[in-house]
Design a protein around this motif. Structure first.
Motif: not given
Ligand code: PRP
Ligand code: URA
Length: 209
Positions: A104, A133, A135, A192-194, A199-201
Protein backbone atom coordinates in the motif's frame (compact mmCIF):
# COMPACT_ATOMS: atom_id res chain seq x y z
CA UNK A 1 -23.18 -12.45 -4.37
CA UNK A 2 -20.42 -14.52 -2.74
CA UNK A 3 -20.92 -15.51 0.88
CA UNK A 4 -19.17 -13.79 3.77
CA UNK A 5 -18.30 -16.26 6.50
CA UNK A 6 -17.17 -14.84 9.87
CA UNK A 7 -15.83 -17.52 12.21
CA UNK A 8 -17.30 -17.76 15.69
CA UNK A 9 -15.23 -20.77 16.77
CA UNK A 10 -13.76 -20.19 20.26
CA UNK A 11 -10.30 -21.46 19.28
CA UNK A 12 -10.11 -18.98 16.42
CA UNK A 13 -11.38 -16.11 18.56
CA UNK A 14 -8.84 -16.90 21.26
CA UNK A 15 -5.93 -17.12 18.83
CA UNK A 16 -6.91 -13.87 17.07
CA UNK A 17 -7.07 -12.19 20.48
CA UNK A 18 -3.50 -13.35 21.18
CA UNK A 19 -2.33 -12.00 17.82
CA UNK A 20 -3.87 -8.59 18.53
CA UNK A 21 -1.90 -8.09 21.76
CA UNK A 22 0.97 -5.74 21.12
CA UNK A 23 3.32 -7.70 23.38
CA UNK A 24 2.91 -10.93 21.37
CA UNK A 25 6.34 -11.90 20.00
CA UNK A 26 7.15 -12.35 16.33
CA UNK A 27 7.66 -16.06 16.96
CA UNK A 28 4.26 -16.48 18.61
CA UNK A 29 2.56 -14.27 16.01
CA UNK A 30 3.87 -16.52 13.22
CA UNK A 31 2.85 -19.71 15.01
CA UNK A 32 -0.65 -18.35 15.65
CA UNK A 33 -1.04 -17.30 11.99
CA UNK A 34 -0.22 -20.85 10.93
CA UNK A 35 -2.65 -22.37 13.45
CA UNK A 36 -5.48 -20.05 12.43
CA UNK A 37 -4.86 -20.75 8.74
CA UNK A 38 -5.31 -24.46 9.46
CA UNK A 39 -8.51 -23.91 11.42
CA UNK A 40 -9.96 -21.58 8.78
CA UNK A 41 -8.76 -23.74 5.91
CA UNK A 42 -10.59 -26.73 7.39
CA UNK A 43 -13.89 -24.87 6.91
CA UNK A 44 -13.02 -23.05 3.68
CA UNK A 45 -12.31 -26.40 2.00
CA UNK A 46 -15.57 -27.96 3.19
CA UNK A 47 -17.10 -28.09 -0.31
CA UNK A 48 -14.15 -29.72 -2.10
CA UNK A 49 -15.65 -32.49 -4.22
CA UNK A 50 -15.21 -36.15 -3.29
CA UNK A 51 -15.31 -39.26 -5.42
CA UNK A 52 -15.93 -42.86 -4.51
CA UNK A 53 -12.84 -45.02 -4.94
CA UNK A 54 -12.38 -48.75 -4.41
CA UNK A 55 -9.45 -49.64 -2.15
CA UNK A 56 -8.32 -52.69 -0.28
CA UNK A 57 -7.80 -52.66 3.49
CA UNK A 58 -5.92 -55.51 5.19
CA UNK A 59 -9.37 -57.06 5.70
CA UNK A 60 -11.29 -56.62 2.44
CA UNK A 61 -12.08 -54.46 -0.57
CA UNK A 62 -14.24 -51.43 0.16
CA UNK A 63 -15.40 -48.16 -1.34
CA UNK A 64 -14.21 -44.93 0.28
CA UNK A 65 -14.50 -41.21 -0.42
CA UNK A 66 -11.37 -39.40 -1.53
CA UNK A 67 -10.75 -35.90 -2.86
CA UNK A 68 -11.68 -35.80 -6.51
CA UNK A 69 -8.38 -34.77 -8.12
CA UNK A 70 -9.32 -31.20 -7.28
CA UNK A 71 -6.41 -29.02 -8.27
CA UNK A 72 -5.84 -26.29 -5.73
CA UNK A 73 -3.79 -23.11 -5.88
CA UNK A 74 -2.89 -21.07 -2.83
CA UNK A 75 -2.06 -17.45 -3.60
CA UNK A 76 -0.68 -15.34 -0.73
CA UNK A 77 -0.56 -11.58 -1.15
CA UNK A 78 3.01 -10.59 -0.23
CA UNK A 79 4.22 -10.09 2.31
CA UNK A 80 1.79 -10.83 5.06
CA UNK A 81 -0.20 -13.47 3.19
CA UNK A 82 2.87 -15.72 3.44
CA UNK A 83 1.99 -16.21 7.11
CA UNK A 84 -1.01 -18.32 6.09
CA UNK A 85 0.72 -20.51 3.51
CA UNK A 86 2.24 -23.18 5.76
CA UNK A 87 -1.04 -23.76 7.58
CA UNK A 88 -2.94 -24.21 4.33
CA UNK A 89 -0.25 -26.50 2.92
CA UNK A 90 -0.56 -28.76 5.97
CA UNK A 91 -4.16 -29.35 4.84
CA UNK A 92 -3.62 -29.55 1.09
CA UNK A 93 0.04 -30.50 0.62
CA UNK A 94 -0.29 -31.00 -3.14
CA UNK A 95 -1.54 -27.46 -3.76
CA UNK A 96 0.52 -25.23 -6.02
CA UNK A 97 1.47 -21.81 -4.69
CA UNK A 98 1.32 -18.54 -6.64
CA UNK A 99 2.44 -15.16 -5.33
CA UNK A 100 1.08 -11.67 -5.84
CA UNK A 101 3.29 -8.84 -4.54
CA UNK A 102 1.51 -5.65 -3.53
CA UNK A 103 2.16 -2.92 -1.02
CA UNK A 104 0.00 0.00 0.00
CA UNK A 105 1.34 3.41 -0.91
CA UNK A 106 1.71 5.12 2.50
CA UNK A 107 0.17 8.39 1.23
CA UNK A 108 -2.64 7.26 -1.04
CA UNK A 109 -3.22 3.79 0.51
CA UNK A 110 -3.57 2.50 -3.05
CA UNK A 111 -2.03 -0.91 -3.82
CA UNK A 112 1.19 -0.91 -5.86
CA UNK A 113 2.04 -4.14 -7.73
CA UNK A 114 5.59 -5.45 -7.76
CA UNK A 115 5.28 -9.18 -8.44
CA UNK A 116 2.90 -11.76 -9.86
CA UNK A 117 3.74 -15.40 -10.51
CA UNK A 118 0.93 -17.95 -10.70
CA UNK A 119 0.74 -21.66 -11.56
CA UNK A 120 0.62 -21.99 -15.38
CA UNK A 121 -2.73 -23.81 -15.20
CA UNK A 122 -4.37 -21.36 -12.81
CA UNK A 123 -7.60 -21.35 -14.85
CA UNK A 124 -8.24 -25.01 -13.91
CA UNK A 125 -7.56 -24.62 -10.20
CA UNK A 126 -9.63 -23.89 -7.14
CA UNK A 127 -7.87 -20.77 -5.81
CA UNK A 128 -7.49 -19.62 -2.21
CA UNK A 129 -6.18 -16.04 -1.96
CA UNK A 130 -4.60 -15.37 1.45
CA UNK A 131 -3.98 -12.07 3.22
CA UNK A 132 -4.35 -11.46 6.96
CA UNK A 133 -5.76 -7.94 6.57
CA UNK A 134 -8.71 -6.67 4.52
CA UNK A 135 -8.64 -2.93 5.26
CA UNK A 136 -9.70 -0.62 2.39
CA UNK A 137 -9.99 -3.73 0.20
CA UNK A 138 -7.68 -2.22 -2.43
CA UNK A 139 -5.03 -4.95 -2.18
CA UNK A 140 -7.51 -7.85 -2.27
CA UNK A 141 -9.36 -6.37 -5.25
CA UNK A 142 -6.12 -5.74 -7.17
CA UNK A 143 -4.77 -9.24 -6.41
CA UNK A 144 -7.99 -10.88 -7.58
CA UNK A 145 -7.98 -8.65 -10.69
CA UNK A 146 -4.50 -10.02 -11.58
CA UNK A 147 -5.58 -13.60 -10.98
CA UNK A 148 -8.71 -13.20 -13.12
CA UNK A 149 -6.70 -11.51 -15.91
CA UNK A 150 -4.54 -14.63 -15.99
CA UNK A 151 -7.59 -16.88 -16.25
CA UNK A 152 -8.34 -17.69 -12.60
CA UNK A 153 -12.08 -18.13 -12.00
CA UNK A 154 -12.90 -20.18 -8.92
CA UNK A 155 -11.64 -17.90 -6.14
CA UNK A 156 -12.05 -17.83 -2.35
CA UNK A 157 -10.52 -15.04 -0.23
CA UNK A 158 -9.31 -15.80 3.32
CA UNK A 159 -8.26 -13.16 5.84
CA UNK A 160 -7.69 -12.82 9.54
CA UNK A 161 -9.23 -9.42 10.24
CA UNK A 162 -11.54 -7.42 7.99
CA UNK A 163 -13.01 -3.94 8.21
CA UNK A 164 -16.60 -3.47 7.02
CA UNK A 165 -15.30 -0.99 4.41
CA UNK A 166 -13.00 -3.62 2.87
CA UNK A 167 -15.66 -6.32 2.81
CA UNK A 168 -18.03 -3.98 0.93
CA UNK A 169 -15.36 -2.96 -1.60
CA UNK A 170 -14.34 -6.58 -2.27
CA UNK A 171 -17.94 -7.76 -2.63
CA UNK A 172 -18.73 -4.93 -5.02
CA UNK A 173 -15.67 -5.58 -7.22
CA UNK A 174 -15.78 -9.39 -7.12
CA UNK A 175 -19.29 -10.57 -6.23
CA UNK A 176 -18.41 -14.14 -7.25
CA UNK A 177 -15.75 -14.51 -4.53
CA UNK A 178 -16.55 -16.10 -1.15
CA UNK A 179 -14.85 -14.38 1.80
CA UNK A 180 -13.73 -16.18 4.98
CA UNK A 181 -12.89 -13.91 7.91
CA UNK A 182 -11.59 -14.84 11.36
CA UNK A 183 -12.74 -11.53 12.91
CA UNK A 184 -14.75 -8.57 11.62
CA UNK A 185 -13.60 -5.32 13.21
CA UNK A 186 -15.17 -1.90 13.70
CA UNK A 187 -13.74 0.55 11.18
CA UNK A 188 -10.61 2.08 9.63
CA UNK A 189 -8.66 4.93 11.19
CA UNK A 190 -7.35 8.02 9.36
CA UNK A 191 -4.30 6.02 8.16
CA UNK A 192 -6.52 3.25 6.80
CA UNK A 193 -5.48 0.86 9.59
CA UNK A 194 -8.09 -1.50 11.00
CA UNK A 195 -9.43 -0.58 14.46
CA UNK A 196 -8.85 -2.31 16.84
CA UNK A 197 -6.95 -4.58 14.42
CA UNK A 198 -3.47 -5.84 15.18
CA UNK A 199 -1.30 -3.17 13.57
CA UNK A 200 0.80 -3.82 10.47
CA UNK A 201 0.55 -7.55 9.79
CA UNK A 202 3.73 -7.72 7.68
CA UNK A 203 5.80 -5.94 10.32
CA UNK A 204 4.44 -8.14 13.09
CA UNK A 205 5.06 -11.32 11.12
CA UNK A 206 8.62 -10.42 10.15
CA UNK A 207 9.69 -8.09 12.97
CA UNK A 208 10.45 -5.20 10.63
CA UNK A 209 9.29 -2.43 12.95
C1 PRP B 1 -1.16 -5.05 4.20
C2 PRP B 1 -1.94 -6.35 4.20
C3 PRP B 1 -2.77 -6.23 2.96
C4 PRP B 1 -3.03 -4.76 2.87
C5 PRP B 1 -4.45 -4.51 3.29
O1 PRP B 1 -0.09 -5.13 3.33
O2 PRP B 1 -1.13 -7.48 4.25
O3 PRP B 1 -2.11 -6.70 1.81
O4 PRP B 1 -2.13 -4.11 3.77
O5 PRP B 1 -4.78 -3.18 3.11
P1 PRP B 1 -5.89 -2.71 2.07
O6 PRP B 1 -7.08 -3.59 2.24
O7 PRP B 1 -6.15 -1.29 2.48
O8 PRP B 1 -5.30 -2.78 0.69
P2 PRP B 1 0.99 -3.95 3.21
O9 PRP B 1 0.58 -3.00 2.13
O10 PRP B 1 1.24 -3.37 4.56
O11 PRP B 1 2.26 -4.69 2.63
P3 PRP B 1 3.22 -5.74 3.35
O12 PRP B 1 2.41 -7.02 3.53
O13 PRP B 1 4.30 -5.92 2.36
O14 PRP B 1 3.68 -5.18 4.67
N1 URA C 1 -2.59 -3.43 6.61
C1 URA C 1 -2.20 -3.91 7.82
O1 URA C 1 -1.21 -4.65 7.92
N2 URA C 1 -2.93 -3.58 8.91
C2 URA C 1 -4.01 -2.80 8.82
O2 URA C 1 -4.65 -2.54 9.85
C3 URA C 1 -4.39 -2.30 7.56
C4 URA C 1 -3.66 -2.64 6.47
Amino acid sequence: MGKVYVFDHPLIQHKVALMRRKETSVKDFRALAKEIAMLMGFEATRDLPLEEVEIETPICKTKVNMLKGEDIAIVPILRAGLGFVDGMLELVPNAKVGHVGLYRDPETHQPVEYYCKLPYDIEHRRIFVLDPMLATGGSAVAAIDFIKKRGGRDITFMCLIAAPEGIAVLQEAHPDVDIYIAAKDEHLNENAYIVPGLGDAGDRLYGTK
